[in-house]
Structures are given as C-alpha cells and as structure tokens.
Design a protein around this motif. Sequence first.
Motif, PDB file in Angstrom:
ATOM      1  N   LEU A 156       0.768  -1.346  -0.199  1.00 53.29           N
ATOM      2  CA  LEU A 156      -0.152   0.046   0.098  1.00 53.29           C
ATOM      3  C   LEU A 156       1.085   1.396   0.003  1.00 53.29           C
ATOM      4  N   LYS A 157       1.912   1.162   0.806  1.00 48.46           N
ATOM      5  CA  LYS A 157       2.871   2.469   0.899  1.00 48.46           C
ATOM      6  C   LYS A 157       3.703   2.688  -0.439  1.00 48.46           C
ATOM      7  N   TYR A 158       4.240   1.426  -0.890  1.00 51.67           N
ATOM      8  CA  TYR A 158       5.103   1.641  -1.917  1.00 51.67           C
ATOM      9  C   TYR A 158       4.580   0.719  -3.435  1.00 51.67           C
ATOM     10  N   ASP A 159       4.072   1.610  -4.360  1.00 55.25           N
ATOM     11  CA  ASP A 159       3.430   0.863  -5.594  1.00 55.25           C
ATOM     12  C   ASP A 159       4.422   0.146  -6.517  1.00 55.25           C
ATOM     13  N   GLN A 160       5.715   0.344  -6.259  1.00 57.15           N
ATOM     14  CA  GLN A 160       6.623  -0.369  -6.848  1.00 57.15           C
ATOM     15  C   GLN A 160       7.075  -1.810  -6.615  1.00 57.15           C
ATOM     16  N   LEU A 161       6.386  -2.129  -5.129  1.00 56.33           N
ATOM     17  CA  LEU A 161       6.448  -3.318  -4.818  1.00 56.33           C
ATOM     18  C   LEU A 161       5.581  -4.325  -5.483  1.00 56.33           C
ATOM     19  N   LYS A 162       5.972  -5.318  -6.268  1.00 54.92           N
ATOM     20  CA  LYS A 162       5.052  -6.361  -6.716  1.00 54.92           C
ATOM     21  C   LYS A 162       4.799  -7.389  -5.555  1.00 54.92           C
ATOM     22  N   GLN A 163       3.601  -7.719  -5.813  1.00 57.85           N
ATOM     23  CA  GLN A 163       2.964  -8.754  -4.743  1.00 57.85           C
ATOM     24  C   GLN A 163       3.288 -10.049  -5.437  1.00 57.85           C
ATOM     25  N   ASN A 164       3.519 -11.085  -4.642  1.00 59.75           N
ATOM     26  CA  ASN A 164       3.423 -12.450  -5.341  1.00 59.75           C
ATOM     27  C   ASN A 164       2.291 -12.806  -5.670  1.00 59.75           C
ATOM     28  N   LYS A 165       2.239 -13.856  -6.784  1.00 62.79           N
ATOM     29  CA  LYS A 165       1.196 -14.191  -7.389  1.00 62.79           C
ATOM     30  C   LYS A 165       0.055 -14.937  -6.200  1.00 62.79           C
ATOM     31  N   GLY A 166      -1.223 -14.621  -6.301  1.00 62.60           N
ATOM     32  CA  GLY A 166      -2.273 -15.135  -5.424  1.00 62.60           C
ATOM     33  C   GLY A 166      -2.565 -14.199  -4.360  1.00 62.60           C
TER      34      GLY A 166
END
Length: 593
Positions: free
Chosen positions: A582-592
């Motif tokens: 939420l704070k850092y939009d450059q952090l891609k979340q892991n799938k799922g």
Amino acid sequence: MKNIFKILAFLPLFSSCADLFDPALENNREIDAMYGEPAFAQGVLANAYLLLPYTSVYNSPVTNEVATDNAVTNDNTSSWMAMATGSWTSSNDPASQWQNRYHAIQYINLFLERCDDVVWSTDEIVCQLFKDRFKGEAYGLRALNMYHLLRAHAGWTDDGVLYGVPIKRNSEDNDTNFNVPRDKFEDCINFIFEDCENALKLLPTDYKAHTETDVPQAYKDMGVDASVYDRVNGAHMGGRLSGRIVEAIRAQAALLAASPAFAEGSGVTMETAANYAAVVLDRKNGVSGIDADGYKWYANGTEIGSLAAGSNPDEILWRSDIVENLTKELENYPPSLYGTGRVNPTQNLVDAFPMANGYPINADGSGYDENDPYSNRDPRLKEYIICNGDTYKDTEIITATYGSNNDALNKESGHSTRTGYYMKKMLRSDCNPNPSYNTKQKVYSAYIRYTELYLDYAEAANEAWGPKEKGNNAYSAYDIIKAIRERAGITDTGYLDECAADKDKMRELIRNERRIELCFENHRFYDLRRWKVDLSLLTEQAKGVAISQGMGGVLQYNYIDVENRSYKDYMYYGPIPYNETLKYDQLKQNKGW
C-alpha cells in the motif's frame, strides 16, 4: 556475546528509520557519535545480533511446526494455527520476516558506512584488525538476514518473474526513496554470495588460540604475530559470527536457491549447493565427524553444563548463550508433570518413523504390528515423542481415552493432547516445573546444527550425482544417510540399499530423515515449500489416535482427524506484507496474494 548485549545499554532502541536520523531531544544519541566511541559503534552492530532471526527464548520455541503435518497446538490463540486452518493473508502473516530483517540490515549498513572511520585502537595495526573483523561480521550478518527474507517473501509474480526482495546496500535516511522495486531472486542470491565472500576474506574461520601458521599472510606482512591476531580474533570472541558460520549460511542459501521452488529463476545448481555444504563438512572430517549423540543435543545435560563461554559441542555449529530456564518444559510437559502440553506431535509424524530395521511401517518386510504400533520402531521415536504408556520422569503417561488425569486425549482444553502424543524432543527431563521446586537447568538455542548441513549435502548430492556418487567430494548421499541412521540405532542397511538403486526413492528417504532429525526445530514449514511438494501434502489433515480398551484390556487404536490444513496453490511462497504494498506501489506482490 554477553558483552555485545551489555553494550546495548549504551544505545537507544530505535523503533523506525526516522528515529535513527531525527532523534527525540530527551534521550537518543546521534549515530555519528560512534566515530569517537568504539563501544557505541559496537553497539550499532550489536543491534543486528539482537535482531537475529532466532528467538531469545532457548531452543527456538516450536512455532511453524504446528502449521505443518508434524504437529498441532492446544493453544487456540496461536497465529500459526490460524494460518494453517485458512487465515493466512498478506496482512496476517506470522511467518513475515520483513520488518526485523530490514531493521537489522539498516543497522548493518549504518555500521559498514562508518566502520573504517572509527578509532578502534590507538595502535594502527590493531585498529585495522578490528575494522576487518567487524566488517566481516557485518557482511555475514547481512547475508543471513537476506537469506531469511528470501525464505519468507521470495516468489513468482503475475508477470512470470521470480523476485526476491529489494536489495539494500546502503543505509536509509529521510531523504531516501523508499519506493523501490523488488530485485530478482537471482540477484538477491548473488548478493548473499557476494556478502559471504567479503565476510570470508575478513573473518577467522574460528575464534580460538591461533598459532603462527594460522595468521593470514596479509597480516604477517604487516608484522602481526599470533598474540596480536588473538587480541582481536581469539577464543574470547567465541559466539560472534565466524568464517565457519558464514560458510554454513552460504550453504543454506545455495540449497534454497537450487530447490524446486526456486531453481528455475536462481541460476544455482544442486551441485553448487552440495559443494558449499561440503566446505563446512570437510572441516568436521566429513562423515566421520558426525556427532554420535548429536540427535539428542538438547538433552545432553553434562555436555551443556561443561561448555565454556563461546565453545560448542560437536553437534552445534552456532548457538546462543547458555541460560537457566524451564520455559519449554512448563509449556510442553504433560499436565501430570505440571506442563500445558502445548505442542502435540501428529500421527502423521509418528508414522514417518521407520521400524528398527529401517523399513517404513507400510513396507513389505517391515514387521510393523498394528496392534502394537510403538514396538520395534526407530529409537528416535521414543527419544522425540511421548506415546501412550511411555514412562517419562518416572511417571507413566496415559494419553488413551481411558486415562484418569489430564494427560488423556482432549481431557482439558488448553492443556491436554489433541493427538494422543506429547512432544519430548527439545525438553530436559531434569527440569521440574512443580511450583514446589521450580527446578531450572542450563539450556541454549541451537542456531545451526551440523546435522542440518549433513542433510543439506545429502539432498543436494543425490540430486546432482545420484545416491552413491560423490562429485569431487569424499562422501555420497548414501554415506551420510547411512551414518545418520546408524547413530540413531538403525544398523540394518537393507532398505537404504534399495533406495540407493533409485534416485527418486533415495530422495524420499532423505526428506524423511530430514523430517525426523529436524522435527520441532521449525524447518518443515519451509522444506515442504522449497521442495514444491504436491499440494495434497500441504493440505493433508493433521491426524491423531484415540486409544481405548476392548475386551480383556486389549488396546484398540482408532485414528482420528484432528485439524484441517487449508493452503492454496500459491502458498508455496509467502506474501509481501500488505501494508508495504500500500505504501510503495513499486513492490510487486507474489502471485495469488
């Protein structure tokens, strides 16, 4: 190590990056005070030790084991129970390492940036020795923290890339851009290897009384003899990060990277993982260095009582300080022995112990008797698990439904076993939680055991070369497993020889030996995931046994479902914390997630 933590009395316990650089007026000190105060400078690095990814409570309390097929807990408030039964989310992740690992890395980077400018000694040569050793520790500690970050947070994203975590090479201040993307997993692993190499150039293999031949040539050229070298690297420094420990961390990271869940995106092979483990094992004389009592390391009271500060028993590569404690006994003894029976081994784990002849209980020729299931079994079963009718501390423990006290199955919520078994491993039988005595004993936490490294090698060597091939080393996967089983009392090699003819069968045996030898030490949660086992193994119900008496007192064994496991196919990899995304939009979340 005690002295490290005494130094912390001089330090503020910073709670955020902002605190580090904009301290409150009342109490906190500027970080640059370390230049003129070596004790304060050591304290900055000491924070990284304080934040080690091992708990301060001895023997590393059993946590994520109760989220696997090895155990359940009778603590209904357990976050690990909630995880295992369907409540694991990116905002509710008891396995998260994000905050503490990055806090530690911040302290490490602060230290590395300032270490060379600290006056560690008025003697220039001694000052350089201190600079080198402290920087070596810092590099090694950063590698350790990165390894634990990857275990908890690396994973594949929706765009089909295997990512690790953001690599932090420099300290952060209020002007730093915190919104940075994750680095690829391969780059993170290479960063760990780079830090390990830097550490190994600077650290002694061990802290000990060195001879003149032990002193590195570069220091000899500076006029350093063994007495000067030992002022900085002698036995009195035992317990701090050494070259040997860094070699073990490198081997652990290599095996993670070469495992099925990560191999495609890591660039690390099982051959590399085996060779890195062999570096550590060769210092123990290979197979012959396996400690004969190593599988009972936690209960060897005489050995523990005689350990000098900074020294290790043969089984232990790195450990905590020794303390007097009975916390684990209070938590895990059966109720009749004044415990709360917190961790309950599953029937699944009990069934993993082979027969005394080495054959699995369901194999032809095993000799397993379903009417007498605990007889003629692998001796480690009795060492690690209390079964119905076992005598422990001169007390017969009845977990059967006909038991008259709270040791019996489901007798009292929060105290009694839910599976029909109690944990015995990790406990000292000479403690006494009876409030009339409250007898404590000396204990320590094993950070890294040699047995783990032997099993790491066996796993990687089997995958790289097969069961009996050795690569360029002096021993094979077969040799390791044979020695580990023999020390436990399994001398019949019939089943082992069958496995030696089949790489796949040998793989299953190695994994089962790892499950047994490292049970209740918080390995299986990560092992199952890095192996990318079939989802059915992650979701396999935790089982137990309800034992009753039939006609003539004959015992009847009714196997029961105790707790469902609810994992999804994306849960081989842990999430990036939701708040961070939420704070850092450059952090891609892991799938799922």
